[in-house]
Design an enzyme around this catalytic site. Structure first.
Site, mmCIF file in Angstrom:
data_model
loop_
_atom_site.group_PDB
_atom_site.id
_atom_site.type_symbol
_atom_site.label_atom_id
_atom_site.label_comp_id
_atom_site.label_asym_id
_atom_site.label_seq_id
_atom_site.Cartn_x
_atom_site.Cartn_y
_atom_site.Cartn_z
ATOM 1 N N ARG A 37 0.829 -0.980 0.078
ATOM 2 C CA ARG A 37 0.079 -0.109 0.215
ATOM 3 C C ARG A 37 0.830 1.358 -0.063
ATOM 4 O O ARG A 37 1.941 1.102 0.462
ATOM 5 C CB ARG A 37 -1.060 0.099 1.119
ATOM 6 C CG ARG A 37 -0.223 0.082 2.314
ATOM 7 C CD ARG A 37 -1.138 -0.237 3.602
ATOM 8 N NE ARG A 37 -1.643 -1.546 3.877
ATOM 9 C CZ ARG A 37 -2.583 -2.027 4.607
ATOM 10 N NH1 ARG A 37 -3.286 -1.286 5.518
ATOM 11 N NH2 ARG A 37 -2.716 -3.240 4.618
ATOM 12 N N LYS A 76 -7.609 -0.795 -3.288
ATOM 13 C CA LYS A 76 -9.076 -0.253 -3.240
ATOM 14 C C LYS A 76 -9.232 0.678 -4.683
ATOM 15 O O LYS A 76 -10.455 1.108 -4.618
ATOM 16 C CB LYS A 76 -9.376 0.220 -1.968
ATOM 17 C CG LYS A 76 -9.240 -0.730 -1.018
ATOM 18 C CD LYS A 76 -9.616 0.026 0.491
ATOM 19 C CE LYS A 76 -9.569 -1.144 1.504
ATOM 20 N NZ LYS A 76 -10.019 -0.229 2.898
ATOM 21 N N ASN A 97 -1.510 -13.189 2.082
ATOM 22 C CA ASN A 97 -2.050 -13.754 3.370
ATOM 23 C C ASN A 97 -3.266 -12.876 3.855
ATOM 24 O O ASN A 97 -3.030 -12.673 5.234
ATOM 25 C CB ASN A 97 -0.774 -13.802 4.309
ATOM 26 C CG ASN A 97 -0.280 -12.602 4.742
ATOM 27 O OD1 ASN A 97 -0.381 -11.628 4.208
ATOM 28 N ND2 ASN A 97 0.701 -12.521 5.835
ATOM 29 N N PHE A 98 -4.043 -12.355 3.145
ATOM 30 C CA PHE A 98 -5.168 -11.501 3.749
ATOM 31 C C PHE A 98 -6.157 -12.684 4.215
ATOM 32 O O PHE A 98 -5.877 -13.899 4.028
ATOM 33 C CB PHE A 98 -5.919 -10.996 2.387
ATOM 34 C CG PHE A 98 -5.311 -9.632 1.720
ATOM 35 C CD1 PHE A 98 -5.361 -8.461 2.520
ATOM 36 C CD2 PHE A 98 -4.421 -10.005 0.655
ATOM 37 C CE1 PHE A 98 -4.556 -7.582 1.653
ATOM 38 C CE2 PHE A 98 -3.746 -9.006 0.154
ATOM 39 C CZ PHE A 98 -3.908 -7.493 0.374
ATOM 40 N N ASP A 170 4.399 -19.392 12.093
ATOM 41 C CA ASP A 170 4.782 -18.356 11.033
ATOM 42 C C ASP A 170 5.882 -18.965 10.010
ATOM 43 O O ASP A 170 5.856 -19.154 8.880
ATOM 44 C CB ASP A 170 5.297 -17.052 11.444
ATOM 45 C CG ASP A 170 4.269 -16.285 11.669
ATOM 46 O OD1 ASP A 170 3.029 -16.254 10.926
ATOM 47 O OD2 ASP A 170 3.998 -15.469 12.531
#
Length: 389
Positions: A37, A76, A97-98, A170
């Protein structure tokens, strides 16, 4: 050439599991482009360990995002989404990984992107899978450990459940994701078809417990019983564990308690001739050993046990480890140059291929550092102008 030279990977993931998988692919030659982002980028940039930062970002971010490029895009925003779709059309691998449902709303789910790129290998990480009552829980390492039963294996019997001091869920999920991606790439080389690879923190941490869970499932469902003294494994008998000596610590793995007593000059251990007692009465045995081993230093005991081929070891701190010749021989460290010229010392890829050690000194990118170059390379600016977006 490295094995993955020429492979293009788009990394939409954040924090640790996904980025660690992309890092390993980069270590082996893949070109990894982080889709971030604008302005803030990967949230892992601000996830600090010991409040240590370099060039404005956390050392955690630097250590798992070295040797990557950054493309800034607001997913977006329709214009940015279209540009990223063009990148996906040229990619060999995509990682995300959303949380379940988010990537579908953005239009980058597997079903959507594979229509434009059927050769794409699509990797995704979730916390607990995409179905079931836990699907919307935060996919965070400590929480996954807590739900997996793992903390009940650590520490002694009189202690509360203890998590691992590493982000083990993880890291395992990242490693499993790489395995699945490479398997799909091999299949693609035969069939020309890509595929979807799904891993979760929970499934990976359950797989890591396969030995002990198998025992639990086939032993009447008895819960793991940690040793009250120097617990090293809830399902192993004496002498397994770490013991304090007169000047440090000593690790003892599996072995004959009788022979150990003879070598150490600990006559009390002769009472435990039945091997079944090494588990059933392990706390008694360990208590005797713990008291006896404090009478001399670690090197004294190693000098007796190692020549006799008893499985044992000193217990190092990191300070001792990095100064030891055995560690230096591994050549495990590398220096990475950050964007401001500062140097980050970190570990290298642990895999050797054809005897070659893989190192790369390129540091982690700034947010959007390579957006313009990548746009020009893939003709994204021309696409932008042609479609009027």
């Amino acid at each position: 050439m490295k094995p993955l030279d020429g492979l293009n990977v788009l990394d939409f993931s954040q924090f640790l599991a996904g980025p660690s998988a992309a890092l390993r692919l980069a270590d082996m030659g893949a070109r990894v482009i982080k889709i971030e982002r604008p302005k803030t980028g990967d949230l892992g940039r601000q996830l600090y360990i010991s409040n240590l930062a370099l060039d404005g970002d956390s050392t955690l971010f630097h250590s798992i995002n070295r040797n990557k490029q950054s493309f800034a895009a607001d997913l977006k925003n329709e214009r940015d989404r279209q540009l990223v779709r063009e990148l996906v059309a040229h990619a060999d691998v995509m990682i995300q990984n959303f949380r379940p449902g988010v990537i579908e709303r953005l239009g980058f789910d597997y079903e959507s992107v594979c229509q434009d790129n059927p050769r794409l290998v699509y990797g995704e990480v979730t916390g607990y899978g995409k179905t079931g009552p836990w699907r919307d829980k935060p996919g965070q390492d400590l929480l996954a450990q807590a739900l997996s039963g793992l903390p009940w294996l650590n520490g002694n019997a009189d202690q509360p459940p203890l998590p691992f001091g590493l982000s083990v869920a993880d890291l395992l999920a990242g490693a499993h994701l790489v395995q699945g991606i490479l398997a799909c790439l091999v299949r693609r080389g035969v069939t020309g078809r890509g595929g979807r690879v799904e891993v979760s923190l929970m499934e990976s941490i359950l797989d890591a417990q396969f030995e002990l869970l198998t025992t639990f499932l086939n032993d009447g469902g008895k819960p793991p019983a940690r040793s009250a003294v120097n617990n090293g494994n809830a399902y192993l008998g004496a002498p397994y564990g770490l013991y304090q000596t007169a000047d440090g610590f000593l690790a003892l793995a599996m072995g004959s308690v009788i022979r150990l007593g003879q070598l150490l000059g600990c006559s009390q251990l002769a009472a435990y001739a039945d091997p079944k007692s090494w588990f059933e009465r392990r706390d008694e045995i360990k208590s005797i050993l713990a008291k006896h081993l404090k009478t001399h230093g670690t090197d004294h005991w190693l000098g007796i046990l190692e020549p006799a081929d008893v499985w044992c070891s000193d217990v190092f701190t990191w300070s001792r480890l990095v100064e030891h010749e055995a560690f230096k021989t591994l050549d495990m460290l590398q220096e990475v140059t950050c964007r401001d010229g500062s140097i980050l010392r970190t570990t290298r890829c642990p895999i050797r291929i054809d005897g070659e050690i893989y190192k790369n000194g390129n540091g982690a990118p700034r947010v959007g550092q390579h957006t313009d170059d990548i746009s020009e390379e893939f003709g994204l600016c021309a696409i932008h102008e042609t479609k009027g977006i």
